[in-house]
Design a protein around this motif. Sequence first.
Motif, PDB file in Angstrom:
ATOM      1  N   LEU A  35       0.629   0.249  -3.926  1.00  0.00           N
ATOM      2  CA  LEU A  35      -0.314  -0.147  -2.867  1.00  0.00           C
ATOM      3  C   LEU A  35      -0.423   0.925  -1.786  1.00  0.00           C
ATOM      4  N   ALA A  38      -2.630   3.535  -2.956  1.00  0.00           N
ATOM      5  CA  ALA A  38      -4.026   3.065  -2.964  1.00  0.00           C
ATOM      6  C   ALA A  38      -4.618   3.096  -1.548  1.00  0.00           C
ATOM      7  N   ASN A  41      -5.310   6.702  -0.599  1.00  0.00           N
ATOM      8  CA  ASN A  41      -6.468   7.260  -1.298  1.00  0.00           C
ATOM      9  C   ASN A  41      -7.765   6.505  -1.013  1.00  0.00           C
ATOM     10  N   THR A  43      -8.809   3.601  -2.044  1.00  0.00           N
ATOM     11  CA  THR A  43      -9.429   2.921  -3.197  1.00  0.00           C
ATOM     12  C   THR A  43      -9.809   1.493  -2.798  1.00  0.00           C
ATOM     13  N   VAL A  45      -8.760  -1.309  -3.992  1.00  0.00           N
ATOM     14  CA  VAL A  45      -7.530  -2.110  -3.852  1.00  0.00           C
ATOM     15  C   VAL A  45      -6.850  -1.781  -2.520  1.00  0.00           C
ATOM     16  N   GLY A  46      -6.810  -0.496  -2.186  1.00  0.00           N
ATOM     17  CA  GLY A  46      -6.186  -0.067  -0.936  1.00  0.00           C
ATOM     18  C   GLY A  46      -6.889  -0.658   0.276  1.00  0.00           C
ATOM     19  N   ILE A  67      -2.786  -5.345 -10.620  1.00  0.00           N
ATOM     20  CA  ILE A  67      -2.106  -4.035 -10.568  1.00  0.00           C
ATOM     21  C   ILE A  67      -0.954  -4.007 -11.567  1.00  0.00           C
TER      22      ILE A  67
END
Length: 210
Positions: A35, A38, A41, A43, A45-46, A67
């Motif tokens: 996480l 994520a 980055n 993303t 999900v992040g 995940i």
Amino acid sequence: MKLVLLGAPGAGKGTQAEILCKKLDIPTISTGNILRAAVKNGTPVGLKAKEYMESGALVPDEVIIGILKERLEEPDCAKGFILDGVPRTIPQAEAIEAGGIGIDCALSIEVEDSVIVERMSGRRTCPDCGSSFHVVSNPPKQEGKCDNCGAALTVRKDDAPETVRQRLATYHAETEPLKAFYEARGKLKTVDNQPTIEATTAEIEKALGL
Ligand code: AMP
């Protein structure tokens, strides 16, 4: 060996997982590390997880289950794995079971809340590779630098004292019931935290028969 490490945030799951995965030659899967990468980055999900993580709350089960399922399908998990920080709720444990993944052992590292709060203040984490250090009990070879990748170590936002207290409350309410879940399946082992990392590792190895 399919092993689940249970214990409060700061109990030493990540540190012990790093030691055990080298010894057993199996990967550690840390949803916290996945996480954090994520979030870093940016993303989808992040973006979803960020607010929950920063406030010390749990990320919704469906995000975690997605995940984990994806990660466990990778070939390096075929001969076993260590789950660090997952499952953290009964629905997550049920999803693992429903996915036909038989857990061999759930090992709980028991530490008093007061020790956890004190310990978290010294924790330093590598933002790049996820390795964990402690200024007193597990210092990096070079101050402020990750032993594994050389990145500058940071204090996790969720290691702030108020957030730690929130995370401990969440642990007792949502994650601790997993001990009864695995006990009912004859899979639970518990180990008391010891004064040093090495002594705790020795207790874990004894409990696992390694
Ligand atoms: P950790 O590094 O395992 O302490 O995880 C850091 C944060 O990520 C937690 O406080 C949660 O917000 C989130 N998180 C990690 N793993 C899970 C999980 N299995 N279920 C829900 N939230 C999680």
